[in-house]
Design an enzyme around this catalytic site. Structure first.
Site, PDB file in Angstrom:
ATOM      1  N   ARG A 139       0.850  -1.195   0.000  1.00 30.50           N
ATOM      2  CA  ARG A 139       0.000   0.000   0.000  1.00 30.50           C
ATOM      3  C   ARG A 139       0.884   1.242   0.000  1.00 30.50           C
ATOM      4  O   ARG A 139       0.926   2.016   0.962  1.00 30.50           O
ATOM      5  CB  ARG A 139      -0.949  -0.050   1.177  1.00 30.50           C
ATOM      6  CG  ARG A 139      -1.781  -1.315   1.128  1.00 30.50           C
ATOM      7  CD  ARG A 139      -2.801  -1.347   2.197  1.00 30.50           C
ATOM      8  NE  ARG A 139      -4.030  -0.739   1.728  1.00 30.50           N
ATOM      9  CZ  ARG A 139      -5.119  -0.658   2.470  1.00 30.50           C
ATOM     10  NH1 ARG A 139      -5.116  -1.107   3.693  1.00 30.50           N
ATOM     11  NH2 ARG A 139      -6.211  -0.114   1.990  1.00 30.50           N
ATOM     12  N   GLN A 144      -0.875   2.789  -5.423  1.00 28.35           N
ATOM     13  CA  GLN A 144      -2.241   3.187  -5.042  1.00 28.35           C
ATOM     14  C   GLN A 144      -3.288   2.796  -6.089  1.00 28.35           C
ATOM     15  O   GLN A 144      -4.378   2.350  -5.755  1.00 28.35           O
ATOM     16  CB  GLN A 144      -2.284   4.696  -4.828  1.00 28.35           C
ATOM     17  CG  GLN A 144      -3.080   5.087  -3.608  1.00 28.35           C
ATOM     18  CD  GLN A 144      -2.731   6.475  -3.135  1.00 28.35           C
ATOM     19  OE1 GLN A 144      -2.087   7.243  -3.843  1.00 28.35           O
ATOM     20  NE2 GLN A 144      -3.162   6.816  -1.939  1.00 28.35           N
ATOM     21  N   ASP A 147      -4.514  -0.738  -5.649  1.00 28.12           N
ATOM     22  CA  ASP A 147      -4.921  -1.114  -4.299  1.00 28.12           C
ATOM     23  C   ASP A 147      -6.386  -1.586  -4.254  1.00 28.12           C
ATOM     24  O   ASP A 147      -7.308  -0.795  -4.095  1.00 28.12           O
ATOM     25  CB  ASP A 147      -4.694   0.084  -3.372  1.00 28.12           C
ATOM     26  CG  ASP A 147      -4.958  -0.235  -1.918  1.00 28.12           C
ATOM     27  OD1 ASP A 147      -5.462  -1.348  -1.631  1.00 28.12           O
ATOM     28  OD2 ASP A 147      -4.685   0.620  -1.077  1.00 28.12           O
ATOM     29  N   SER A 150      -8.462  -0.737  -1.019  1.00 32.86           N
ATOM     30  CA  SER A 150      -9.047   0.605  -0.934  1.00 32.86           C
ATOM     31  C   SER A 150     -10.237   0.747  -1.868  1.00 32.86           C
ATOM     32  O   SER A 150     -11.279   1.269  -1.480  1.00 32.86           O
ATOM     33  CB  SER A 150      -8.002   1.670  -1.279  1.00 32.86           C
ATOM     34  OG  SER A 150      -7.004   1.688  -0.306  1.00 32.86           O
ATOM     35  N   TYR A 245      -1.365   1.465   8.844  1.00 30.34           N
ATOM     36  CA  TYR A 245      -2.341   0.660   9.588  1.00 30.34           C
ATOM     37  C   TYR A 245      -2.266   0.963  11.082  1.00 30.34           C
ATOM     38  O   TYR A 245      -1.221   1.399  11.594  1.00 30.34           O
ATOM     39  CB  TYR A 245      -2.049  -0.830   9.396  1.00 30.34           C
ATOM     40  CG  TYR A 245      -2.369  -1.349   8.022  1.00 30.34           C
ATOM     41  CD1 TYR A 245      -3.685  -1.381   7.573  1.00 30.34           C
ATOM     42  CD2 TYR A 245      -1.374  -1.815   7.184  1.00 30.34           C
ATOM     43  CE1 TYR A 245      -3.984  -1.871   6.315  1.00 30.34           C
ATOM     44  CE2 TYR A 245      -1.664  -2.305   5.924  1.00 30.34           C
ATOM     45  CZ  TYR A 245      -2.969  -2.330   5.494  1.00 30.34           C
ATOM     46  OH  TYR A 245      -3.268  -2.810   4.248  1.00 30.34           O
TER      47      TYR A 245
HETATM   48  P1  NAD Z   1      -8.059  -1.258   8.010  1.00 31.94           P
HETATM   49  O1  NAD Z   1      -9.166  -1.781   7.199  1.00 31.94           O
HETATM   50  O2  NAD Z   1      -6.969  -2.165   8.464  1.00 31.94           O
HETATM   51  O3  NAD Z   1      -8.666  -0.593   9.352  1.00 31.94           O
HETATM   52  C1  NAD Z   1      -9.785   0.273   9.336  1.00 31.94           C
HETATM   53  C2  NAD Z   1      -9.615   1.369  10.366  1.00 31.94           C
HETATM   54  O4  NAD Z   1      -9.796   0.846  11.685  1.00 31.94           O
HETATM   55  C3  NAD Z   1      -8.242   2.030  10.357  1.00 31.94           C
HETATM   56  O5  NAD Z   1      -8.408   3.406  10.176  1.00 31.94           O
HETATM   57  C4  NAD Z   1      -7.688   1.711  11.731  1.00 31.94           C
HETATM   58  O6  NAD Z   1      -6.869   2.764  12.233  1.00 31.94           O
HETATM   59  C5  NAD Z   1      -8.948   1.581  12.550  1.00 31.94           C
HETATM   60  N1  NAD Z   1      -8.829   0.912  13.843  1.00 31.94           N
HETATM   61  C6  NAD Z   1      -8.084  -0.172  14.191  1.00 31.94           C
HETATM   62  N2  NAD Z   1      -8.264  -0.483  15.499  1.00 31.94           N
HETATM   63  C7  NAD Z   1      -9.160   0.414  15.982  1.00 31.94           C
HETATM   64  C8  NAD Z   1      -9.768   0.598  17.233  1.00 31.94           C
HETATM   65  N3  NAD Z   1      -9.476  -0.158  18.302  1.00 31.94           N
HETATM   66  N4  NAD Z   1     -10.654   1.610  17.360  1.00 31.94           N
HETATM   67  C9  NAD Z   1     -10.965   2.431  16.329  1.00 31.94           C
HETATM   68  N5  NAD Z   1     -10.421   2.293  15.109  1.00 31.94           N
HETATM   69  C10 NAD Z   1      -9.520   1.298  14.948  1.00 31.94           C
HETATM   70  O7  NAD Z   1      -7.347  -0.059   7.316  1.00 31.94           O
HETATM   71  P2  NAD Z   1      -7.627   0.666   5.926  1.00 31.94           P
HETATM   72  O8  NAD Z   1      -8.879   1.419   5.992  1.00 31.94           O
HETATM   73  O9  NAD Z   1      -7.496  -0.301   4.827  1.00 31.94           O
HETATM   74  O10 NAD Z   1      -6.379   1.639   5.857  1.00 31.94           O
HETATM   75  C11 NAD Z   1      -5.988   2.393   6.964  1.00 31.94           C
HETATM   76  C12 NAD Z   1      -5.086   3.517   6.480  1.00 31.94           C
HETATM   77  O11 NAD Z   1      -3.985   2.995   5.722  1.00 31.94           O
HETATM   78  C13 NAD Z   1      -5.726   4.505   5.525  1.00 31.94           C
HETATM   79  O12 NAD Z   1      -6.567   5.411   6.118  1.00 31.94           O
HETATM   80  C14 NAD Z   1      -4.471   5.138   4.941  1.00 31.94           C
HETATM   81  O13 NAD Z   1      -3.940   6.092   5.807  1.00 31.94           O
HETATM   82  C15 NAD Z   1      -3.543   3.981   4.839  1.00 31.94           C
HETATM   83  N6  NAD Z   1      -3.536   3.506   3.458  1.00 31.94           N
HETATM   84  C16 NAD Z   1      -2.541   3.920   2.647  1.00 31.94           C
HETATM   85  C17 NAD Z   1      -2.577   3.538   1.307  1.00 31.94           C
HETATM   86  C18 NAD Z   1      -1.539   3.971   0.340  1.00 31.94           C
HETATM   87  O14 NAD Z   1      -0.661   4.717   0.673  1.00 31.94           O
HETATM   88  N7  NAD Z   1      -1.615   3.474  -0.888  1.00 31.94           N
HETATM   89  C19 NAD Z   1      -3.590   2.741   0.816  1.00 31.94           C
HETATM   90  C20 NAD Z   1      -4.575   2.337   1.692  1.00 31.94           C
HETATM   91  C21 NAD Z   1      -4.528   2.725   2.999  1.00 31.94           C
END
Ligand code: NAD
Length: 393
Positions: A139, A144, A147, A150, A245
């Site tokens: 990621r 991106q 991905d 996402s 993450y």
């Molecule tokens: P995910 O599906 O693993 O998790 C979903 C959300 O749950 C995350 O925001 C995480 O912080 C949150 N979470 C975990 N434990 C928690 C708790 N106890 N209470 C409340 N919230 C909690 O993650 P995701 O949505 O796939 O991605 C998270 C982040 O990763 C994105 O927001 C972004 O910043 C980053 N990301 C980067 C790229 C990239 O650079 N290409 C791509 C995808 C995601």
């Protein structure tokens, strides 16, 4: 004899490095509605030198007929076996049952669930398949466009709000009428990653009042920029991994979080939980004691249900109603409810992957092992499991 062996090895290595004949499979799981590649992207790839076969009926559930694939330049094959016979790249969404029917050296692209599919990985390795796991594409900013997590969870976040709104015994927006004023519904989003952000945006568009919480401190600004309220809960040291993450909380922190968010849960009409921790079980953030204190008619959608669930008693495939009238909706694979857009985005991700490894000179796909994207997602090759995380022994 020697020459024959030599040619076979050469062909295998040529296959390993440059490929252009692609097969798009029809998904075998009944509940799957998406297709891995759509005609628009196939047409562009054919223009670059790729050749395509598509299994008949592959796109029917998302509104794509065989004729549309043919118009894009693809050949329709009756069965997967027929297509696999001369395919160099096989593309599908869900993991297959086995590597059966594929030629040695074939590049296979799909979700693989590699943490739980050790046997399948071994099968791919011993069958000399080069297996790309879509969920393991790094990621990074460069990747991106590829991905799938996402692109798909973003749509799922949207569907979660619509599903909840359709069940809610009240409307979401505020309405001021001569007959009285209706207050906006309150929506609470727990976990504000890709799905959570889209859920906030959708709930706001529908006129709800939205609260949200995430353990990653960087999220507060994003929540506010969407016009939602960030719920402050002091959990001490929190943070995120290099890939963005969440880090896993200690049991004491999870307990603190449950207490901190309980009051918001009691006041909410809709709660959507998306809190996942990569490669680990999701934390249980709403337990029975809090469900018992919620208003009758509250709708909860547990989008972390496939990795253990954030809500006690939630189910991946059925609606659960508690004794006090709270409804918990299944929150897994909601993107399947919008297969037209989900397929378009998935196809865009796979198109980006294929073109990233396209060699302009040979006009073929090139497995460039030195590329960090390929190193991140290629799990088996040359008869072995090659990915550091899944190597055995
Ligand atoms: P995910 O599906 O693993 O998790 C979903 C959300 O749950 C995350 O925001 C995480 O912080 C949150 N979470 C975990 N434990 C928690 C708790 N106890 N209470 C409340 N919230 C909690 O993650 P995701 O949505 O796939 O991605 C998270 C982040 O990763 C994105 O927001 C972004 O910043 C980053 N990301 C980067 C790229 C990239 O650079 N290409 C791509 C995808 C995601």
């Amino acid at each position: 004899m020697f020459l024959c062996g030599f040619f076979q090895v050469s062909i295998y290595f040529m296959k390993g490095f440059a490929m252009k004949k692609v097969l798009v499979c029809k998904e075998k799981v009944e509940a799957e509605t998406r297709v891995a590649l759509i005609p628009d992207d196939i047409k562009r790839l054919i223009g670059m030198g790729f050749e395509f076969s598509v299994v008949s009926g592959a796109g029917l559930k998302c509104g794509i007929s065989d004729a549309m694939y043919e118009a894009a330049g693809a050949r329709i094959v009756k069965t997967e076996e027929e297509g696999a016979a001369d395919a160099e790249i096989v593309v599908r969404i869900l993991k297959p049952e086995s590597a059966k029917g594929m030629n040695p050296g074939t590049l296979h692209i799909s979700y693989l669930d590699p943490f739980n599919e050790k046997e399948l990985l071994r099968d791919f390795a011993t069958s000399n398949i080069q297996a790309v796991s879509l969920e393991m594409i790094p990621r990074t900013t460069l990747a991106q466009k590829m991905d799938v997590q996402s692109s798909q969870t973003s749509l799922a976040g949207y569907v979660a709000v619509l599903n909840a709104a359709a069940r809610l015994p009240k409307i979401l927006p505020m309405m001021v009428t001569p007959a009285g004023t209706i207050n906006p519904a309150r929506v609470f989003i727990i976990g504000v990653g890709v799905a959570g952000l889209q859920a906030i945006a959708t709930a706001k568009r529908l006129g709800a009042r939205v609260d949200a919480f995430d353990t990653r401190p960087v999220v507060e600004e994003q929540v506010k920029s969407l016009g939602a309220n960030f719920v402050k809960i002091d959990l001490g040291e929190m943070g995120q991994t290099e890939q963005g993450y969440a880090k896993e909380l200690t049991p004491e922190q999870v307990e603190k979080q449950r207490e901190g968010q309980a009051k918001v849960c009691e006041k909410s009409n809709i709660i959507i939980t998306t809190a996942k921790v990569f490669g680990r079980k999701a934390p249980v953030l709403i337990k029975k004691d809090v469900l018992d204190r919620m208003q009758p008619g509250t709708i909860v959608v547990d989008m972390a249900v496939s990795t253990g669930g954030n809500v006690e008693g939630s189910s991946p495939d059925k609606v659960v109603t508690t004794d006090n009238g709270v409804t918990i909706l299944p929150g897994d694979m909601l993107e399947r409810q919008v297969p037209v857009d989900a397929s378009k985005m998935l196809s865009g991700n796979i198109y980006a992957f294929l073109t990233h490894f396209y060699n302009k000179e040979t006009r073929e796909f090139d497995v460039r092992l030195e590329d960090e994207i390929m190193r991140g997602c290629l799990l088996t090759r040359g008869g072995a499991i090659i990915h550091e995380r899944f190597k055995e022994g």
